[in-house]
Write an enzyme that holds these catalytic residues in place. Structure first.
Site, short mmCIF file in Angstrom:
data_model
loop_
_atom_site.label_atom_id
_atom_site.label_comp_id
_atom_site.label_asym_id
_atom_site.label_seq_id
_atom_site.Cartn_x
_atom_site.Cartn_y
_atom_site.Cartn_z
CB THR A 60 0.88 -0.31 -4.56
OG1 THR A 60 2.08 -0.99 -4.17
CG2 THR A 60 0.69 0.91 -3.68
CE LYS A 87 -6.99 17.87 -24.38
NZ LYS A 87 -8.32 18.40 -24.04
NE ARG A 109 3.80 2.76 -7.04
CZ ARG A 109 4.02 1.46 -6.89
NH1 ARG A 109 4.15 0.69 -7.95
NH2 ARG A 109 4.08 0.91 -5.70
CG HIS A 137 6.22 1.71 -1.55
ND1 HIS A 137 4.89 1.99 -1.27
CD2 HIS A 137 6.19 0.68 -2.44
CE1 HIS A 137 4.13 1.17 -1.96
NE2 HIS A 137 4.89 0.36 -2.68
C1 NCD Z 1 7.62 -2.29 -5.13
C2 NCD Z 1 7.59 -0.87 -5.65
O1 NCD Z 1 6.86 -0.55 -6.58
O2 NCD Z 1 8.33 -0.09 -5.08
N1 NCD Z 1 6.47 -2.99 -5.45
C3 NCD Z 1 5.38 -2.84 -4.64
O3 NCD Z 1 4.88 -1.77 -4.45
N2 NCD Z 1 4.96 -3.94 -4.01
C4 NCD Z 1 8.87 -3.01 -5.38
C5 NCD Z 1 9.39 -3.14 -6.77
O4 NCD Z 1 8.86 -2.62 -7.73
O5 NCD Z 1 10.40 -3.84 -6.90
#
Ligand code: NCD
Length: 306
Positions: A60, A87, A109, A137
C-alpha cells in the site's frame, strides 16, 4: 476545477456512488495504459502529498508513493516513531501544525478505528485512507474490483467468495461494501469465530469451502489477522489449512474459470497453498498487486489532479 467524483476524501467506501466507482476504475484503466506506454500526464506536478503510516505496510505504501511520483508529485512523510508524539504532543496538535504547511493531500494508515474520518475533520486537504484498524481499506477494494473487471469483464452479476478472517479484516469490510454496491454477490466463508457480526444485503455466509465456493467467479482467501485477536482465538496454522486452506482441489468447487485474488501478505501453507498462489492461470495475485499503482494514481488524480 469541475468535481470529478462526489467525495472530497476517501475514508470509506459507503459515500462513493456506483458512478464514482466506475469513474475511478476507468481512470485507473487509462493510467494503466499510460504507465505501459510511458505517456503519463503529470497531473500532480507541484503537489505535495503527506503520508502517515502507523502500521506495517509494503504494497500500500510503496504503490501510493509510486503513484504520486509517476504523476509528477512529491512526498513528505510524517514518521510517527520519531515525531513529537514521543515528546508528549497530542495527535490533534501535530495535525494542526502539519495542516498549516498546506499539503495537497494526506495518505494515512492508522491503527485506530476510524482515525481517517477524524483526521479529515481537521485537515483542509483531501484525506485518503490506506487502511484503519480492522474497519476499512477502500483503495484495496478498488484495486480488487479493478482486477475483477479486468479479468472477468464485469463486476455486476459476479459471485465473489471471501474466505478466512472476516471478523478482523478491513479488506473484507471494504470489499463487501464495494462489491455489493456494484451488483456482485458475495459469499463469506469462515469458521464461526471468524465470521463478521453485521451482514449487508446480497451477502451469504458459509462455514465450509465446499458449500461456499459453488458458483463463484472469484475466490479471495485472507490472512488470519493474528495481531488483531486475542491469543486464545488464534487458530492453529496446520488445522486451519486443513479446514480452510485453498488448494487446487478445493478451488475446483468454484467455477472452472474462477480466478484467485489475495490482498497479500500471503501466509503460504495457511490460507493458500503454493500450487494455487503460483498457478499461472488461476492466480492473478501479482497482477492484482501491480494494479495498486494505476488505481491509486486514479484516486489521487481525481481528488487533487490538475
Ligand atoms: C492488507 C492490510 O494491510 O489490510 N494488506 C494490504 O494492504 N495489501 C491485508 C493484510 O494485512 O492481511
Amino acid at each position: 476545477m469541475t468535481q470529478k467524483i462526489s467525495v472530497s476524501d476517501l475514508c470509506d467506501i459507503a459515500p462513493l456512488t456506483p458512478h464514482d466507482v466506475l469513474t475511478i476504475l476507468d481512470r485507473a484503466a487509462f493510467f494503466k495504459d499510460a504507465l505501459k506506454n510511458r505517456t503519463i500526464p503529470k497531473t500532480l506536478a507541484g503537489k505535495v502529498v503527506l503520508t502517515l503510516f502507523t502500521e506495517n505496510s509494503t504494497r500500500t505504501r510503496n504503490s501510493f508513493e509510486m503513484a504520486v511520483l509517476r504523476l509528477g508529485g512529491s512526498l513528505m512523510n510524517w514518521d510517527e516513531k520519531i515525531s513529537s508524539a514521543q515528546k508528549g504532543e497530542t495527535f490533534s496538535d501535530t495535525l494542526h501544525f502539519l495542516n498549516g504547511y498546506q499539503p495537497d493531500a494526506m495518505v494515512m494508515r492508522h491503527h485506530e478505528y476510524n482515525a481517517p474520518n477524524y483526521v479529515a475533520g481537521i485537515m483542509d486537504c483531501p484525506v485518503i485512507n490506506a487502511g484503519d484498524s480492522y474497519r476499512e481499506h477502500p483503495t484495496q477494494a478498488l484495486l480488487d474490483a479493478f482486477t475483477i473487471r479486468e479479468c472477468k469483464g464485469r463486476i455486476d452479476g459476479s459471485t465473489v467468495a471471501i474466505v478466512g478472517d472476516l471478523a478482523h479484516s478491513r479488506v473484507a469490510n471494504s470489499n463487501v461494501a464495494l462489491l455489493t454496491k456494484m451488483g456482485a454477490r458475495v459469499h463469506l466463508i469462515a469458521p464461526e469465530n471468524l465470521q463478521p457480526q453485521k451482514l449487508p444485503d446480497g451477502v451469504v455466509v458459509f462455514d465450509t469451502l465446499e458449500e461456499g465456493l459453488k458458483g463463484c467467479d472469484v475466490v479471495m482467501p485472507l490472512r488470519i489477522q493474528k495481531e488483531r485477536m486475542d491469543a486464545s482465538v488464534i487458530p492453529n496454522d496446520t488445522a486451519y489449512f486443513h479446514a480452510y486452506g485453498l488448494t487446487l482441489e478445493r478451488l475446483s468447487y468454484a467455477k472452472a474459470d474462477a480466478i484467485v485474488l489475495h490482498p497479500a501478505p500471503m501466509n503460504r501453507g495457511v490460507e493458500i497453498a503454493d500450487e494455487v498462489a503460483d498457478d499461472p492461470v488461476r492466480s492473478v495475485i501479482f497482477q492484482q498487486g501491480a494494479n495498486g499503482v494505476p488505481v491509486r494514481m486514479a484516486v489521487l488524480d481525481l481528488l487533487i489532479g490538475a
